[in-house]
Design a protein around this motif. Structure first.
Motif, PDB file in Angstrom:
ATOM      1  N   UNK A   8      -5.731  -3.684 -11.195  1.00  0.00           N
ATOM      2  CA  UNK A   8      -4.219  -5.102 -11.323  1.00  0.00           C
ATOM      3  C   UNK A   8      -2.939  -5.059 -11.953  1.00  0.00           C
ATOM      4  N   UNK A   9      -2.821  -4.690 -13.399  1.00  0.00           N
ATOM      5  CA  UNK A   9      -0.956  -4.753 -13.762  1.00  0.00           C
ATOM      6  C   UNK A   9      -0.358  -3.327 -12.892  1.00  0.00           C
ATOM      7  N   UNK A  10      -0.795  -2.083 -12.496  1.00  0.00           N
ATOM      8  CA  UNK A  10      -0.307  -1.057 -11.986  1.00  0.00           C
ATOM      9  C   UNK A  10       0.677  -1.766 -10.825  1.00  0.00           C
ATOM     10  N   UNK A  11      -0.708  -2.121  -9.626  1.00  0.00           N
ATOM     11  CA  UNK A  11      -0.978  -2.125  -8.319  1.00  0.00           C
ATOM     12  C   UNK A  11       0.639  -3.632  -8.532  1.00  0.00           C
ATOM     13  N   UNK A  12       0.339  -4.458  -9.187  1.00  0.00           N
ATOM     14  CA  UNK A  12       1.266  -5.829  -9.581  1.00  0.00           C
ATOM     15  C   UNK A  12       2.629  -5.792  -9.919  1.00  0.00           C
ATOM     16  N   UNK A  13       2.814  -4.324 -10.346  1.00  0.00           N
ATOM     17  CA  UNK A  13       4.102  -3.704 -11.240  1.00  0.00           C
ATOM     18  C   UNK A  13       5.252  -3.415  -9.526  1.00  0.00           C
ATOM     19  N   UNK A  14       4.716  -2.925  -8.788  1.00  0.00           N
ATOM     20  CA  UNK A  14       5.109  -1.759  -7.440  1.00  0.00           C
ATOM     21  C   UNK A  14       5.981  -3.021  -6.655  1.00  0.00           C
ATOM     22  N   UNK A  15       6.871  -2.641  -6.327  1.00  0.00           N
ATOM     23  CA  UNK A  15       7.870  -4.118  -5.743  1.00  0.00           C
ATOM     24  C   UNK A  15       7.172  -4.371  -4.346  1.00  0.00           C
ATOM     25  N   UNK A  16       7.197  -5.816  -4.813  1.00  0.00           N
ATOM     26  CA  UNK A  16       7.172  -6.799  -3.594  1.00  0.00           C
ATOM     27  C   UNK A  16       5.327  -6.639  -3.184  1.00  0.00           C
ATOM     28  N   UNK A  92      -0.151   7.023  -9.851  1.00  0.00           N
ATOM     29  CA  UNK A  92      -0.250   8.203  -9.054  1.00  0.00           C
ATOM     30  C   UNK A  92      -0.415   7.840  -7.743  1.00  0.00           C
ATOM     31  N   UNK A  93      -2.206   7.576  -7.992  1.00  0.00           N
ATOM     32  CA  UNK A  93      -3.017   7.478  -7.049  1.00  0.00           C
ATOM     33  C   UNK A  93      -2.576   6.190  -6.139  1.00  0.00           C
ATOM     34  N   UNK A  94      -1.961   4.644  -6.738  1.00  0.00           N
ATOM     35  CA  UNK A  94      -1.834   3.600  -6.357  1.00  0.00           C
ATOM     36  C   UNK A  94      -0.550   3.752  -5.805  1.00  0.00           C
ATOM     37  N   UNK A  95       0.575   4.490  -6.834  1.00  0.00           N
ATOM     38  CA  UNK A  95       1.880   4.165  -6.043  1.00  0.00           C
ATOM     39  C   UNK A  95       1.871   5.170  -4.393  1.00  0.00           C
ATOM     40  N   UNK A  96       0.857   6.231  -4.992  1.00  0.00           N
ATOM     41  CA  UNK A  96       1.001   6.983  -3.021  1.00  0.00           C
ATOM     42  C   UNK A  96      -0.021   5.781  -1.726  1.00  0.00           C
ATOM     43  N   UNK A  97      -0.863   5.212  -2.333  1.00  0.00           N
ATOM     44  CA  UNK A  97      -1.229   4.463  -1.451  1.00  0.00           C
ATOM     45  C   UNK A  97      -0.247   2.928  -1.081  1.00  0.00           C
ATOM     46  N   UNK A  98       0.956   2.681  -1.802  1.00  0.00           N
ATOM     47  CA  UNK A  98       1.695   1.633  -1.738  1.00  0.00           C
ATOM     48  C   UNK A  98       2.721   2.088  -0.806  1.00  0.00           C
ATOM     49  N   UNK A  99       2.704   3.828  -0.913  1.00  0.00           N
ATOM     50  CA  UNK A  99       4.111   3.908   0.148  1.00  0.00           C
ATOM     51  C   UNK A  99       3.610   4.124   1.050  1.00  0.00           C
ATOM     52  N   UNK A 100       2.201   4.606   1.783  1.00  0.00           N
ATOM     53  CA  UNK A 100       2.364   4.541   2.740  1.00  0.00           C
ATOM     54  C   UNK A 100       2.065   2.999   3.780  1.00  0.00           C
ATOM     55  N   UNK A 101       1.916   1.878   2.719  1.00  0.00           N
ATOM     56  CA  UNK A 101       2.231   0.671   2.884  1.00  0.00           C
ATOM     57  C   UNK A 101       3.733   0.301   3.755  1.00  0.00           C
ATOM     58  N   UNK A 102       4.058   0.517   2.769  1.00  0.00           N
ATOM     59  CA  UNK A 102       5.556  -0.186   2.362  1.00  0.00           C
ATOM     60  C   UNK A 102       7.082  -0.271   3.622  1.00  0.00           C
ATOM     61  N   UNK A 103       7.411  -0.888   3.584  1.00  0.00           N
ATOM     62  CA  UNK A 103       8.055  -0.702   5.605  1.00  0.00           C
ATOM     63  C   UNK A 103       8.961   0.419   4.525  1.00  0.00           C
ATOM     64  N   UNK A 104       9.473   0.846   5.452  1.00  0.00           N
ATOM     65  CA  UNK A 104      10.413   1.873   4.871  1.00  0.00           C
ATOM     66  C   UNK A 104      11.478   1.110   4.005  1.00  0.00           C
ATOM     67  N   UNK A 105      12.824  -0.011   4.270  1.00  0.00           N
ATOM     68  CA  UNK A 105      13.203  -0.371   3.282  1.00  0.00           C
ATOM     69  C   UNK A 105      13.331  -0.440   1.972  1.00  0.00           C
ATOM     70  N   UNK A 106      12.208  -0.204   1.135  1.00  0.00           N
ATOM     71  CA  UNK A 106      12.321  -0.184   0.224  1.00  0.00           C
ATOM     72  C   UNK A 106      11.375   1.237  -0.459  1.00  0.00           C
ATOM     73  N   UNK A 107      11.213   1.756   0.401  1.00  0.00           N
ATOM     74  CA  UNK A 107      11.499   3.197   0.097  1.00  0.00           C
ATOM     75  C   UNK A 107      12.386   4.295  -0.393  1.00  0.00           C
ATOM     76  N   UNK A 108      13.555   3.436   0.353  1.00  0.00           N
ATOM     77  CA  UNK A 108      14.808   4.492   0.190  1.00  0.00           C
ATOM     78  C   UNK A 108      15.225   3.833  -1.830  1.00  0.00           C
TER      79      UNK A 108
END
Length: 108
Positions: A8-16, A92-108
């Motif tokens: 929960x802490x790590x996931x909610x720390x990721x943008x948006x 690392x696992x959560x960030x990888x999953x987040x990147x797969x779902x995040x819109x391109x504008x957040x990945x820049x």
């Protein structure tokens, strides 16, 4: 040992990222797209994972990764929280999953 509180802490720390209860469990979303869940008793999590990579993960580390029967046709993998090495691996696992779902504008 990593816990659902760590997820929960790590996931909610990721943008948006937001947390939403769906199917009677916590889910984590970015821009409305789910990237992680805490199913059942919150001793594991489900994350996005391309099917090709998922098969390799499960074969290499079956004590850590598995595919739930109802997710066999989707691009998700389960992760046993107690089997993770540390918070860096969880991040690392959560960030990888987040990147797969995040819109391109957040990945820049």
């Amino acid at each position: 040992m990593t816990t659902s509180d760590d997820v929960r802490v790590i996931a909610l720390s990721l943008p948006e990222t937001t947390e939403k209860i769906a199917w009677s469990m916590p889910t984590f979303r970015v821009a409305g797209k789910m990237f992680a869940t805490l199913p059942e008793d919150e001793t594991s999590m489900a994350v996005r994972c391309p099917k090709e990579e998922r098969k390799e993960l499960v074969l290499a580390e079956p004590e850590k990764f598995w595919v739930a029967a109802h997710e066999a046709s989707s691009a998700w993998v389960r992760v046993r929280l107690a089997a993770l090495e540390d918070l860096d691996e969880l991040r690392d696992i959560l960030l990888d999953s987040w990147r797969q779902a995040a819109p391109a504008t957040l990945l820049e």
